[in-house]
Design a protein around this motif. Sequence first.
Motif, short mmCIF file in Angstrom:
data_model
loop_
_atom_site.label_atom_id
_atom_site.label_comp_id
_atom_site.label_asym_id
_atom_site.label_seq_id
_atom_site.Cartn_x
_atom_site.Cartn_y
_atom_site.Cartn_z
N PHE A 125 0.80 -1.23 0.00
CA PHE A 125 0.00 0.00 0.00
C PHE A 125 0.84 1.28 0.00
O PHE A 125 0.28 2.37 0.11
CB PHE A 125 -0.93 0.01 1.23
N ARG A 126 2.17 1.13 -0.08
CA ARG A 126 3.09 2.27 -0.11
C ARG A 126 2.97 3.14 1.14
O ARG A 126 3.16 4.36 1.09
CB ARG A 126 2.84 3.12 -1.36
N ARG A 127 2.67 2.52 2.25
CA ARG A 127 2.62 3.28 3.49
C ARG A 127 4.04 3.47 4.03
O ARG A 127 4.80 2.50 4.12
CB ARG A 127 1.77 2.54 4.54
N PRO A 128 4.41 4.67 4.43
CA PRO A 128 5.75 4.88 5.00
C PRO A 128 5.91 4.13 6.31
O PRO A 128 4.93 3.74 6.96
CB PRO A 128 5.81 6.40 5.19
N VAL A 129 7.16 3.97 6.71
CA VAL A 129 7.48 3.19 7.92
C VAL A 129 6.77 3.74 9.15
O VAL A 129 6.21 2.99 9.95
CB VAL A 129 9.00 3.15 8.14
N GLN A 130 6.77 5.05 9.31
CA GLN A 130 6.15 5.64 10.49
C GLN A 130 4.65 5.33 10.55
O GLN A 130 4.12 4.96 11.60
CB GLN A 130 6.35 7.15 10.51
N ARG A 131 3.98 5.45 9.42
CA ARG A 131 2.55 5.19 9.40
C ARG A 131 2.25 3.71 9.64
O ARG A 131 1.31 3.35 10.35
CB ARG A 131 1.97 5.63 8.07
N LEU A 224 14.65 -0.40 11.14
CA LEU A 224 14.38 -1.38 12.19
C LEU A 224 14.52 -0.76 13.58
O LEU A 224 13.73 -1.07 14.49
CB LEU A 224 15.33 -2.57 12.05
N LYS A 225 15.51 0.12 13.75
CA LYS A 225 15.67 0.78 15.04
C LYS A 225 14.48 1.67 15.36
O LYS A 225 14.03 1.73 16.51
CB LYS A 225 16.96 1.60 15.04
N ARG A 226 13.99 2.38 14.36
CA ARG A 226 12.84 3.26 14.56
C ARG A 226 11.58 2.44 14.91
O ARG A 226 10.81 2.83 15.79
CB ARG A 226 12.59 4.10 13.31
N ILE A 227 11.41 1.32 14.24
CA ILE A 227 10.26 0.46 14.53
C ILE A 227 10.37 -0.10 15.94
O ILE A 227 9.40 -0.10 16.72
CB ILE A 227 10.17 -0.69 13.51
#
Length: 313
Positions: A125-131, A224-227
Amino acid sequence: MVGSNGSGTTLLRLMLDSHEHIAIPEETGFLRLAATHAWVPYWRLGKDWYRGLGLTEDQMYAEVARFYGGLFSAYAAGRGKRRWGDKTPFHVWHIDLAMRLFPDATVVGIVRHPAAVVSSLRRRFRRPVQRGTTHWMRTNRQLLHAGSALGDRFVLLRYEDLVTDPERVMRTLLERLGEPWSDAVLSHHELQPAATSTGFTRTDRAVDTASLQEWESDLSSDELKRISARTGRLSDFLGYLPDTAVPGQPLPILSGHDLAKRKAAAKEIDWSAPKPLAEDRELRPPAPRKGRQAPDLAGLPVRDVIAHRLRRR
């Protein structure tokens, strides 16, 4: 069946739908429709409309359940099956309504590694990592919040356990659902319509572990660190490690009772219910407009009423 998008709800649907007794169609989203029956949307006089028919709220919802349940029952009967289910991920926000309509239902929740879900949402769905990370957090907090209050009417399992040990997981799940074992649930790729896709999952693909590690090469170390920074405590609670697809802790299939006990011991996690997105919030009649009260125009000459209306524009 509910869970975050990309958590394996489609695979689980295909497996259960292959059982001789169970019919589960593709996503319907019908609970959003059912939620609108409490009041007529976008009409300030639409509250409690059913009372004009001499119905209480409980009686109105009983009719709503009879209508939607009848649609699903007819679908199941048309396939020679006696039991129906629904698989819509965003129904996680409507679990209370589902249990009010169908109090004998069982809610099956499925969770998956946050990085795997984020990767899936970005690819599909092309959602960015933050979303994608926000989606995982909100959906799973809501799933665990609602599920822990359902006791034996709730079952929680992990996608990773389903694909690495499908027979054990499906045997336990069917037992919780009160259904006999059937080898058919391990052969959905042979029983479902051939070479088609549903929810980006191929129906002719057997259960395997190939999808477990796809995200490890899709996400950078910084991503990965942000997640991990945002999902850490909840991810740990579910037995996941930040940068590997193999769960670090065993997680048996949990009932709502089991989940409630585990939550009580994990006091460092915020277990409050998150606020749903606008499209899944409970519909309510619009509040009265703030400001000065509109004058009473009754009995005024028509020309004065028209002049007043024009001035208000």
